[in-house]
Design an enzyme around this catalytic site. Structure first.
Site, PDB file in Angstrom:
ATOM      1  N   CYS A  39     -29.571 -36.336   7.383  1.00  0.00           N
ATOM      2  CA  CYS A  39     -30.641 -36.530   6.507  1.00  0.00           C
ATOM      3  C   CYS A  39     -32.098 -36.430   7.237  1.00  0.00           C
ATOM      4  O   CYS A  39     -32.340 -35.669   8.082  1.00  0.00           O
ATOM      5  CB  CYS A  39     -30.627 -37.617   5.461  1.00  0.00           C
ATOM      6  SG  CYS A  39     -31.852 -37.306   4.102  1.00  0.00           S
ATOM      7  N   HIS A  44     -26.115 -36.259   2.444  1.00  0.00           N
ATOM      8  CA  HIS A  44     -25.322 -37.665   2.918  1.00  0.00           C
ATOM      9  C   HIS A  44     -23.781 -37.451   2.840  1.00  0.00           C
ATOM     10  O   HIS A  44     -23.381 -37.729   1.753  1.00  0.00           O
ATOM     11  CB  HIS A  44     -25.884 -38.816   2.073  1.00  0.00           C
ATOM     12  CG  HIS A  44     -27.436 -39.109   2.555  1.00  0.00           C
ATOM     13  ND1 HIS A  44     -27.665 -40.074   3.587  1.00  0.00           N
ATOM     14  CD2 HIS A  44     -28.394 -38.957   1.757  1.00  0.00           C
ATOM     15  CE1 HIS A  44     -28.957 -40.279   3.634  1.00  0.00           C
ATOM     16  NE2 HIS A  44     -29.439 -39.488   2.570  1.00  0.00           N
ATOM     17  N   GLU A  72     -21.679 -39.299   3.947  1.00  0.00           N
ATOM     18  CA  GLU A  72     -21.005 -40.705   3.593  1.00  0.00           C
ATOM     19  C   GLU A  72     -21.087 -41.037   2.301  1.00  0.00           C
ATOM     20  O   GLU A  72     -20.810 -42.224   1.565  1.00  0.00           O
ATOM     21  CB  GLU A  72     -21.707 -41.770   4.458  1.00  0.00           C
ATOM     22  CG  GLU A  72     -23.044 -42.281   3.970  1.00  0.00           C
ATOM     23  CD  GLU A  72     -24.325 -41.314   4.603  1.00  0.00           C
ATOM     24  OE1 GLU A  72     -24.030 -40.116   4.877  1.00  0.00           O
ATOM     25  OE2 GLU A  72     -25.444 -41.659   4.380  1.00  0.00           O
TER      26      GLU A  72
END
Lengths: 251, 203
Positions: free
Chosen positions: B79, B183, B185
């Site tokens: 990001c 993202h 994650e």
């Protein structure tokens, strides 16, 4: 292409998920972390946790739930309830939340929005706006649905976005828990005046309500609670229905 | 050991949690020596580019990162972390790490800003870092939250393209440098697969 989002909402008090009707008459809906995991597995796009009592004692319980959720789920989640200072927001973010909802605290002290946006980025700051129709307009209601501020919802939405709110979680108190459909007119009125994503909340009762809020209400995301908690519809049901109606969702 | 660089404005725990689940040892740190001894760097990040660069400089980490990466140490930017790898950003008109030539521009305001939500990534088959795509179907959805996007000068380093008002680079890979705008994650199973692929790619 960006998809429309389906977001289950977990209203919490003392570490338990509850669900009310028009912000009162709450009933127990289970363990937040378990529910969060279930929704992640079902294909929810995000989660929202709202600490509806938000007392000092509850704050530590909430942070514990946030920490445990962050370890278990693989999708983003927003946490709101009782956020009054930048420090409050920082604690919630540090515990693992991706975004933080501000409501009464921001209304009483709007610079909370700009302070948080500057430190953490506008994408972290979600304006949680509870609106109720009063006469021929919608007013901002604070203190968990109890206090009519007299300010038009549209005006507050615009001001909050200028201050740095990156998204609006727009709840219709009139529609909340009634299962008669989202408040399309309210949602449309707000999406028209701001250029940030809008999460429509309150009133989901059947599959067609989701289609209507995306197509007519122009919402970017739709939030529902009791419908999912009590198992009447699953996230998958909603997404299949939307796909069948040519609305792009993540599957 | 993977060093997740802590420069004060991030949700670092989610990256750490994800690496834990993958069984990849990691440490959240702002310590130069730890960063120098790590095998892989992750520059995560949410927030504004100008704040991010200011914090990196305050901690003297900009120079440490540049020197380690120039020596060949692998780095993953996530990001804002991806954007900071480029030469400069329109956000606060700030000079960034310049590890990848290119700039960072704001989305046109005819789009809702920020872009928040799940968008798909289509792979550019011309990029040679194809093992980064292992086990990820083309056009999979990832979770994005951003107002600015990367324009690498060398378009060939783009591995993933996403569309939001325009087509932009959502993954780049050039030797030891990988950047992802979304993202991983927070992107469910495909996100974890991508993180796994990045770790394998760096090994």
């Amino acid at each position: 292409m960006l998809t429309k989002r389906i977001i289950p909402c977990l209203d919490m008090t003392e570490g338990k998920v509850v669900k009310g009707i028009q912000f009162v008459n709450f009933r127990d809906a289970g363990d937040p972390v378990e529910l969060a995991k279930k929704y992640d597995d079902q294909g929810a796009d995000e989660l929202v946790f709202l600490d509806i009592t938000a007392t000092v004692d509850n704050r530590n319980i909430l942070l514990d739930v946030v920490k445990r959720t962050a370890k278990e789920v693989t999708i983003p989640f927003t946490v709101g309830g009782g956020i009054r200072t930048k420090k409050d927001m920082q604690l919630v973010l540090r515990a693992g939340a991706d975004k933080v909802g501000v409501n009464t605290g921001a209304f009483k002290r709007p610079s909370l929005i700009s302070e948080c946006a500057q430190s953490f980025g506008t994408q972290c700051v979600v304006l949680s706006l509870d609106a109720k129709r009063i006469g021929n307009q919608w007013n901002v209601i604070i203190n968990g649905g109890q206090t009519d501020t007299g300010m038009p919802a549209i005006e507050w939405a615009q001001r909050a976005v200028k201050l740095g709110a990156g998204e609006i979680l727009l709840t219709s108190i009139d529609a909340d828990g009634m299962r008669q459909g989202f408040d399309i007119a309210l949602t449309k009125a707000v999406t028209k005046v701001v250029n940030v994503p809008i999460i429509a909340s309150g009133g989901a009762g059947k599959l067609a309500d989701f289609k209507d809020i995306f197509i007519e209400g122009k919402a970017d995301a739709a939030l529902a609670a009791s419908l999912f908690h009590f198992g009447e519809l699953t996230i998958k049901d909603v997404k299949k229905y939307l796909t069948d109606h040519n609305i792009l969702v993540r599957s | 050991m993977i060093a997740i660089i802590d420069y004060g404005i991030n949700n670092l725990d989610s990256v750490e949690n994800a690496l834990d689940k993958l069984g990849a040892p990691s440490i959240v740190t702002n310590d130069a020596t730890t960063i120098q001894s790590a095998d892989v760097l992750i520059l995560p990040g949410v927030g504004a580019a100008c704040e991010g660069m200011k914090n990196l400089k305050k901690l003297n980490l900009d120079k440490v990162i540049i020197s380690e990466v120039n020596k060949g140490k692998p780095i993953l930017g996530i990001c804002l972390g991806m954007q900071l790898l480029l030469s400069k950003s329109e956000e606060g008109d700030v000079d960034c790490l310049d590890l990848i030539k290119g700039s960072v521009n704001k989305f046109d305001s005819k789009n809702k800003i920020p872009q928040i939500g799940w968008n798909n990534v289509s792979f550019n088959d011309a990029n040679r870092a194809s093992n980064l795509k292992a086990g990820i179907p083309n056009n999979s959805y990832f979770y994005f939250v951003h107002s600015y996007y990367c324009i690498p000068t060398d378009a060939n380093i783009s591995l993933g393209i996403t569309s939001y008002g325009l087509d932009y680079c959502s993954i780049f890979a050039k030797n030891n440098i990988v950047g992802v705008q979304f993202h991983p994650e927070k992107s469910g199973a495909v996100g974890f697969q991508l993180l796994k692929n990045v770790i394998n790619y760096f090994n």
